[in-house]
Design an enzyme around this catalytic site. Structure first.
Site, PDB file in Angstrom:
ATOM      1  N   GLN A 151      -4.508  -5.219   6.818  1.00 38.54           N
ATOM      2  CA  GLN A 151      -5.522  -6.117   6.241  1.00 38.54           C
ATOM      3  C   GLN A 151      -5.488  -7.510   6.863  1.00 38.54           C
ATOM      4  OE1 GLN A 151      -7.896  -5.138   4.438  1.00 38.54           O
ATOM      5  NE2 GLN A 151      -7.146  -3.133   3.789  1.00 38.54           N
ATOM      6  N   ASP A 180       3.112  -4.715   7.947  1.00 40.35           N
ATOM      7  CA  ASP A 180       1.897  -3.917   7.820  1.00 40.35           C
ATOM      8  C   ASP A 180       0.718  -4.878   7.953  1.00 40.35           C
ATOM      9  OD1 ASP A 180      -0.388  -2.721   6.860  1.00 40.35           O
ATOM     10  OD2 ASP A 180       0.555  -1.819   5.104  1.00 40.35           O
ATOM     11  N   LYS A 186     -10.179  -0.895  10.648  1.00 39.94           N
ATOM     12  CA  LYS A 186     -10.289  -2.058   9.762  1.00 39.94           C
ATOM     13  C   LYS A 186     -10.562  -3.333  10.556  1.00 39.94           C
ATOM     14  CE  LYS A 186      -7.245  -0.009   6.324  1.00 39.94           C
ATOM     15  NZ  LYS A 186      -7.998   0.312   5.112  1.00 39.94           N
ATOM     16  N   CYS A 234      -4.887   2.634  -3.452  1.00 33.34           N
ATOM     17  CA  CYS A 234      -3.618   3.127  -2.876  1.00 33.34           C
ATOM     18  C   CYS A 234      -2.502   2.117  -3.093  1.00 33.34           C
ATOM     19  CB  CYS A 234      -3.746   3.463  -1.394  1.00 33.34           C
ATOM     20  SG  CYS A 234      -4.905   4.775  -1.083  1.00 33.34           S
ATOM     21  N   HIS A 289       0.870  -1.181   0.000  1.00 34.85           N
ATOM     22  CA  HIS A 289       0.000   0.000   0.000  1.00 34.85           C
ATOM     23  C   HIS A 289       0.906   1.229   0.000  1.00 34.85           C
ATOM     24  CE1 HIS A 289      -2.710   2.953   1.961  1.00 34.85           C
ATOM     25  NE2 HIS A 289      -3.708   2.198   1.546  1.00 34.85           N
TER      26      HIS A 289
HETATM   27  N1  PMP Z   1      -1.709  -0.806   4.600  1.00 40.08           N
HETATM   28  C1  PMP Z   1      -2.679  -1.515   4.009  1.00 40.08           C
HETATM   29  C2  PMP Z   1      -2.362  -2.877   3.473  1.00 40.08           C
HETATM   30  C3  PMP Z   1      -3.948  -0.955   3.894  1.00 40.08           C
HETATM   31  O1  PMP Z   1      -4.913  -1.656   3.297  1.00 40.08           O
HETATM   32  C4  PMP Z   1      -4.198   0.343   4.413  1.00 40.08           C
HETATM   33  C5  PMP Z   1      -5.560   0.994   4.306  1.00 40.08           C
HETATM   34  N2  PMP Z   1      -6.189   0.844   3.069  1.00 40.08           N
HETATM   35  C6  PMP Z   1      -3.147   1.021   5.036  1.00 40.08           C
HETATM   36  C7  PMP Z   1      -1.930   0.410   5.110  1.00 40.08           C
HETATM   37  C8  PMP Z   1      -3.336   2.375   5.607  1.00 40.08           C
HETATM   38  O2  PMP Z   1      -4.205   2.348   6.679  1.00 40.08           O
HETATM   39  P1  PMP Z   1      -4.756   3.702   7.326  1.00 40.08           P
HETATM   40  O3  PMP Z   1      -5.282   4.517   6.187  1.00 40.08           O
HETATM   41  O4  PMP Z   1      -5.819   3.237   8.253  1.00 40.08           O
HETATM   42  O5  PMP Z   1      -3.607   4.350   8.021  1.00 40.08           O
END
Ligand code: PMP
Length: 412
Positions: free
Chosen positions: A209, A206, A232, A370, A129
């Site tokens: 997910q 990270d 999430k 993203c 991401h």
């Molecule tokens: N890493 C992953 C794999 C994600 O899916 C996301 C959110 N789509 C993020 C990081 C970022 O998370 P946040 O916007 O809640 O900081």
């Protein structure tokens, strides 16, 4: 097939815990399949936040009065709940942040800034991401270090041999997603940590997910940092967690300066507090931490293995059904997949598919998620992504499949 026969969970009973699910959208019952973007909140989470503001709101770690002591106790209790959830050794290893993005930026700005020298390397993967790419790019640029990217195969799986090749004496840190938000791929993070540690390289995972779908045990994984977002995992927005191994946190400089992160301040010299407080400058999101603890307790009450089993059934069924639609191409066909199905329709833009689905009451994400490098890897500008949670029904997958067929007829 239903959830009860597969897992013992009763999805209809679970759905009653989520007030938002019971509405119509464009005259159709809402089918919420955008859980990778954010999950809906059970009543217990909403109640915990309301209860906090109604009966104990106060600033923490400061007051000697009753409310402040109660708020402090509940905030610190939330930290213990997260500690147990991740099976961290010590609550001091749990830092409350705004979310995954802030957690990664914290590590880049503290550990990264103090450890990276010109010529050093940070290893990431081609399925990250943006929040696990850009902070590393920024710190690499500042420090004269280099970002190395492990490629993925056509299924959307990491190529482990390439990972091993790119690990070197120059690697200072590896930052890897546990589960890809664009492809659904579950990475073999335990094995990757082992490979990295054999080279003395610390690993950040990270987990944005992952935590809502898989059991995460940071001691078993052996990782050095683990990041996730509350929203999430059925919790509120604006709160998230960075787990860091105590030995590393103790040697890291602060992220931001301010109140609550100090031991003593004078104009000549400031002494910093120990972790986790060193990394929590200013008044934190107290209600958020309390809401997150309620969310985690709700999820662990259902049983993460049961949740995973049900979501796996939904994913398998969804992949099977969608794959039968002529002209539909799945983006990502990994062997290990969690709760995400991404696809494109020949000749139809993902956004148009998303709009047709919306008119059917079906909420999905259409875009680059993203993860633009993943889109580039597959040569598509965007995908349609259906992402699942424990409250999703098989019937919602059927509606998704029917609506995609309709989009194809209308637009294809
Ligand atoms: N890493 C992953 C794999 C994600 O899916 C996301 C959110 N789509 C993020 C990081 C970022 O998370 P946040 O916007 O809640 O900081």
């Amino acid at each position: 097939m239903n959830a009860t026969s597969v897992t013992g969970l009763d999805v209809e009973v679970i759905r009653k815990d989520f007030p938002i699910l019971h509405q119509t959208v464009h005259g159709k019952p809402l089918a919420y399949l955008d859980n990778a973007a954010t999950t809906q909140k059970p009543r217990v989470v909403i109640d915990a936040i309301r209860q906090y503001y109604e009966s104990e709101n106060a600033n923490i770690h400061r007051g000697v009065h009753y409310l402040s002591e109660r708020a402090t106790a509940d905030y610190e209790r939330a930290r213990s709940v997260v500690r147990a959830f991740l099976n961290a050794r010590d609550s001091a290893e749990i830092i409350f942040v705004r979310g995954t993005t802030e957690a990664i930026n914290l590590v880049a700005a503290t550990y990264g800034r103090t450890h990276l020298q010109p010529g050093d390397e940070v290893l990431i993967t081609a399925m990250e991401h943006h929040s696990n790419i850009v902070p590393w790019q920024m710190i690499c640029e500042e420090r004269g270090a280099r970002l190395r990217v492990v490629p993925i195969n056509d299924h959307g799986e990491l190529i482990i041999e390439e990972f091993e090749k790119l690990l070197s004496a120059r690697t200072r840190l590896a930052a890897i997603t546990h589960v890809s938000n664009a492809l659904g791929t579950v990475n073999p993070v335990q094995e990757l940590v082992r490979l990295c540690h054999a080279h003395g390289v610390p690993v950040l995972i990270d987990g944005a997910q992952a935590v809502a779908h898989l059991r995460v045990d940071v001691q078993a994984l052996g990782c050095d940092f683990y990041a996730f977002s509350g929203h999430k995992v059925y919790g509120p927005t604006g709160i998230g967690v960075l787990y860091g191994r105590k030995e590393l946190l103790e040697r890291m400089p602060p992220y931001q300066g301010g109140g609550d992160m100090i031991r003593s301040v004078s104009f000549e010299r400031t002494l910093y507090a120990d972790p986790p407080y060193r990394f929590e400058a200013g008044t934190p999101h107290i209600a958020g931490a309390i809401g997150l603890a309620a969310a985690i307790e709700y999820l662990t009450g259902l049983g993460i293995e049961q949740v995973h089993a049900w979501e796996s059934q939904l994913v398998r069924y969804g992949v099977e059904q969608l794959a039968q639609i002529p002209g539909l191409r799945l983006i990502g066909t990994p062997r290990e997949r969690a709760a995400v199905i991404s696809f494109v329709l020949d000749g139809v833009h993902a956004h148009d598919v998303g709009t047709v689905l919306d008119l059917e009451g079906i909420a999905v994400r259409a875009g680059h998620h993203c993860a633009q490098p993943v889109m580039q890897r597959y040569g598509v500008p965007a995908t349609v992504r259906a992402s699942l949670a424990v409250y999703n029904r098989l019937e919602e997958i059927d509606r998704l499949v029917m609506a995609v067929r309709k989009a194809k007829e209308l637009l294809g």
